[in-house]
Scaffold this motif. Sequence first.
Motif: not given
Length: 258
Positions: A70, A75-78, A80-81
């Motif tokens: 991070y 972009a944390k969601t990216l 994680d994905r």
Amino acid sequence: MNRKRTLISDAFKVKKRRLAENTFDKASCGEADPGGPLDIKSSLEYLMTLFPRKVFNDSLPRIAMKHQLYSLHSAKTLVDRQLNLLREQGEVVIFQLGFDADAFGLVFTSDYKEKTLAGIAGTECQDTVEKFMNKVLPSCTDLSFNKEKMLKEFLFTDSEITQLVKCGVLTVRDAGSWWLSVPNAGKFTKYFIQGRKAVLNMVKKAKYGEVLKNELELRRTTSHVKFPMKYHIYDIMGAELVESIPTTSGTMLRYVDT
């Protein structure tokens, strides 16, 4: 001739690492955030280069923390994905570290298998661990396993589960369930927390409780810091234990009083 080749090879490795450091320093300053699965994997590979193998006599797989990514990608969601994708593809193993509910360690699957199997070679656990590596790890998308799944889906016996716990591949989560684990990771956790506290204290004691990231990287450390300074800086940034402020002189790290 062999010595000459070794020197050329070492020089190439140093040059490659410096290039990677420059690239990811820009990312951590907000100058680049390209995203994409290859970028996340490259970021993880870079963080792995900071892992001090010699501190653990090369007995542990290289470990990075999920939140360190991070600090390199906003972009944390990216993140994680793409991490989930790498895990589904069998390239990365994710495990929970006991000191914090949000602390997740990352290791490359090949490195995990190599170090774990080397560590239990010739012991009574060897056959059971090899069975786990061949049967469970390739389809491992969970951080933990319950007894029913271990017995009925993966066909392990109670005694085999006990062996997996004994050799550190599993750790007890609660009655009838276990976390996936890295054998002998306790020493890593100890040094990691110890170093984090020491580096955070450096920021806290700086004037106004803030310091430039590039200046902190050059600070001399005490014996409490076993890992490279950058490893800990990416940790405290990603865990948001410091505030990262862009300035004309580079990223300023400000202590967050919790």
